[in-house]
Motif scaffolding. Structure first.
Motif, PDB file in Angstrom:
ATOM      1  N   LYS A  67      -2.563   7.315  -2.767  1.00  0.00           N
ATOM      2  CA  LYS A  67      -2.915   6.318  -3.671  1.00  0.00           C
ATOM      3  C   LYS A  67      -2.753   6.239  -5.096  1.00  0.00           C
ATOM      4  CE  LYS A  67      -7.183   5.206  -2.760  1.00  0.00           C
ATOM      5  NZ  LYS A  67      -8.522   4.893  -2.453  1.00  0.00           N
ATOM      6  N   THR A  68      -2.475   7.659  -5.639  1.00  0.00           N
ATOM      7  CA  THR A  68      -2.206   8.072  -6.892  1.00  0.00           C
ATOM      8  C   THR A  68      -0.529   7.905  -7.117  1.00  0.00           C
ATOM      9  OG1 THR A  68      -4.394   9.383  -7.248  1.00  0.00           O
ATOM     10  CG2 THR A  68      -2.574   9.782  -8.899  1.00  0.00           C
ATOM     11  N   ASP A  69       0.078   8.746  -6.260  1.00  0.00           N
ATOM     12  CA  ASP A  69       1.356   9.055  -6.446  1.00  0.00           C
ATOM     13  C   ASP A  69       2.360   8.239  -5.732  1.00  0.00           C
ATOM     14  OD1 ASP A  69       0.490  10.658  -8.632  1.00  0.00           O
ATOM     15  OD2 ASP A  69       0.663  12.364  -7.036  1.00  0.00           O
ATOM     16  N   GLY A  70       1.638   7.392  -4.740  1.00  0.00           N
ATOM     17  CA  GLY A  70       2.805   6.798  -3.778  1.00  0.00           C
ATOM     18  C   GLY A  70       2.781   7.524  -2.631  1.00  0.00           C
ATOM     19  N   ASP A  71       3.425   6.963  -1.417  1.00  0.00           N
ATOM     20  CA  ASP A  71       3.357   7.608  -0.266  1.00  0.00           C
ATOM     21  C   ASP A  71       4.457   9.087  -0.310  1.00  0.00           C
ATOM     22  OD1 ASP A  71       1.830   5.715   1.064  1.00  0.00           O
ATOM     23  OD2 ASP A  71       3.661   4.603   1.777  1.00  0.00           O
ATOM     24  N   ALA A  72       5.517   8.831  -0.922  1.00  0.00           N
ATOM     25  CA  ALA A  72       6.403   9.949  -0.970  1.00  0.00           C
ATOM     26  C   ALA A  72       5.886  10.891  -1.997  1.00  0.00           C
ATOM     27  CB  ALA A  72       7.942   9.453  -1.412  1.00  0.00           C
TER      28      ALA A  72
END
Length: 574
Positions: free
Chosen positions: A429-434
């Protein structure tokens, strides 16, 4: 119904007390005069003569039946005529439609021993044997069925039994191959604390015997690895006669396999792993020492206490029971061993590795360094995949993690906990999926150098303050580790067996969320620190650097230097 003994007793009493005549005694008791005379002569009634049933219909077929029984003298033991087979042949080949099965059975039961006696065949007689304490043991395998991880699975039970005391050791393995055969011996020697001094009895298992040399007594061509094992532990092998003829020569262990299976493995045990089952079996073996074998007055434990001291000592060096294999690692970082696949670290892809294939586990070495250890896979074409072996690859390919077999098995085994799931969701949620997946992999790498409970405590602390980074997890995990190590030291080791959550009482220091501290009520105290009342920082003074100088006055180097210096002083003051 009144027995003949009672009738004889009353006849004798009436004759003795009342002096009645034979005629009167016969009338009173409703028997014949010969019976009265027998009763007056002796107190015990004579045995009744067996009733001989005439079988006139059988006479025409006795010759055919005798011919079949004579043929059996040269036939293999397991292919001789039974009474039911003779009855079927009489009906099918000789037209004996009116004969009953019981008539044929009774004749065969009587006639077969007579024919054996005519040719001089002596019936097999078993001679009772004495076994000296600490001298002999017996070994055998038996089949058992286990509900293993929800699947009904055929397994094999190794049984070792001391001939004198009856003390037995049992282990269940997925196979009865040589590695299980050797591992069972090692466990038995270590459990009983010694080795029989005379010999151990076996049937002709292929794990030990390559070839039975008939016509030479008990001479065998033995497996070379088995010879090495016997030489290492210093005991001799006694091989029973091949086939059913030799079953009685190790009848103790044959009966022990059935007794243990009926007593402890019925109904089928339901377990998650064979290691769990064998732990339970060890406890059952100890409990069984309280039983008595046959008509013995002493228990197994009492006899074993005497026998234990007479066993030969075990060599200090443990024999490696596993087979040594050298498979090559494929592109999926898997090795193929006995119709099953096992993962290894990705760095050894394309290279051969050394594998110790044991009965209950598979150990993989790179040179002399152990790089992987798996429980042995029971099902054909099954896989045992460790998520840790793929972390470096997944750091470069984070999109491969959600659907990977390694993650699915880690979830099923409980290694990938709900704390990991929560951290992964927050990080994505904070840094994206990757980015979130890479942060999770960095956390998973911490498990290589820290205890799982410390890492999970770090994850929990990081989620509490909203700082979902691997660095925060590492700091909190080390803090958790240090805290409880100091508590254990202060307790003098008395708290080592207690749950860590019960050891620590009182407030625990943790990472402070600056955002949480800034937005909190000034009167509240967060993490033991006072509220922050300083004004928010401002960069307004630095905005002067963005303004162009007044064009009416020529800009000199000294003027520009003074302007920049003033702006810097104002910015630092703010």
């Amino acid at each position: 119904m009144e027995s003949r003994v009672d009738v004889f007793a009353r006849i004798r009493r009436d004759a003795r007390v009342e002096g009645l005549s034979i005629r009167e005694l016969a009338r009173r008791h409703g028997v014949g005069r010969p019976t009265v005379r027998q009763a007056l002569k002796q107190a015990e009634p004579p045995e009744r003569k067996p009733r001989v049933r005439a079988a006139p219909r059988l006479e025409a077929f006795k010759t055919a039946i005798d011919g079949m029984l004579w043929e059996d003298l040269e036939a293999p033991r397991k292919q001789r005529h039974t009474a039911r087979r003779i009855f079927a042949r009489l009906a099918g080949e000789h037209g004996a439609k009116e004969l009953s099965y019981s008539t044929v059975r009774d004749y065969v039961r009587k006639r077969r021993p007579e024919i054996d006696a005519e040719v001089g065949r002596i019936p097999e007689v078993f001679v009772p044997q004495e076994h000296a304490p600490g001298a002999e043991a017996e070994v055998d395998f038996g089949e058992v069925w286990v509900v293993l991880a929800g699947v009904k699975t055929k397994c094999h039970m190794f049984t070792f039994r001391l001939s004198n005391s009856g003390k037995a050791i049992h282990r269940v393995y997925p196979t009865q191959a040589q590695e299980a055969f050797l591992e069972g011996h090692i466990d038995a020697f270590e459990d009983i604390g010694g080795i029989p001094t005379r010999h151990i009895r076996y049937d002709n298992l292929t794990d030990a015997v390559v070839k039975v040399i008939y016509g030479t007594g008990r001479q065998r061509t033995e497996n070379q690895r088995w010879v090495l094992f016997r030489s290492h532990y210093g005991f001799d092998a006694f091989y029973c006669q091949p086939g059913i003829k030799g079953a009685h020569e190790k009848g103790g262990v044959e009966g022990e396999v059935g007794r243990f299976r009926r007593t402890h493995l019925s109904p089928m045990p339901v377990v998650d792993s064979l290691a769990e089952l064998n732990d339970q079996i060890r406890q059952w073996d100890i409990e069984d020492e309280d039983r008595r074998v046959g008509n013995r007055l002493r228990t197994v434990a009492q006899d074993f206490a005497v026998e234990r001291s007479l066993l030969a000592p075990i060599t200090a060096e443990r024999f490696e029971p596993g087979l040594i294999l050298t498979p090559r690692v494929n592109r999926s970082s898997l090795i193929r061993v006995r119709m099953a696949s096992y993962s290894v670290p990705a760095r050894v892809i394309g290279r051969p590795v050394r594998v110790f294939l044991r009965a209950s586990e598979v150990v993989v070495f790179e040179g002399r360094t152990e790089i992987a250890r798996h429980p042995r896979v029971v099902t054909q074409h099954g896989q045992s995949v460790n998520l840790d072996h793929y972390l470096e690859v997944l750091h470069h390919k984070p999109g491969a993690l959600p659907g990977s077999t390694a993650l699915a098995q880690a979830r099923a085994s409980g290694v990938f906990t709900s704390a990991h799931e929560a951290f992964w969701a927050a990080a994505r949620k904070t840094d994206g999926d990757a980015g979130g997946t890479r942060a999770l992999i960095d956390v998973l790498l911490l498990h290589r150098s820290m205890a799982a409970e410390d890492v999970i405590a770090g994850i929990t602390a990081a989620l509490t303050v909203g700082a979902v980074t691997a660095d925060v997890v590492a700091v909190e995990a080390r803090r958790h580790q240090t805290l409880h190590e100091s508590i254990s030291e202060s307790l003098g080791g008395s708290g080592l067996g207690r749950h860590r959550g019960e050891q620590a009482r009182g407030p625990e220091r943790r990472v402070v969320s600056l955002t949480q501290r800034r937005l909190a009520d000034p009167a509240a105290v967060i993490a033991g620190l006072p509220a922050d009342r300083r004004p928010l920082p401002s960069v307004a003074a630095y905005d002067q650097l963005l303004r162009l100088p007044d064009r009416t006055e020529p800009a000199t180097p000294n003027t520009m230097r003074t302007t920049i210096s003033d702006a810097a002083q104002k910015g630092s003051a703010s």
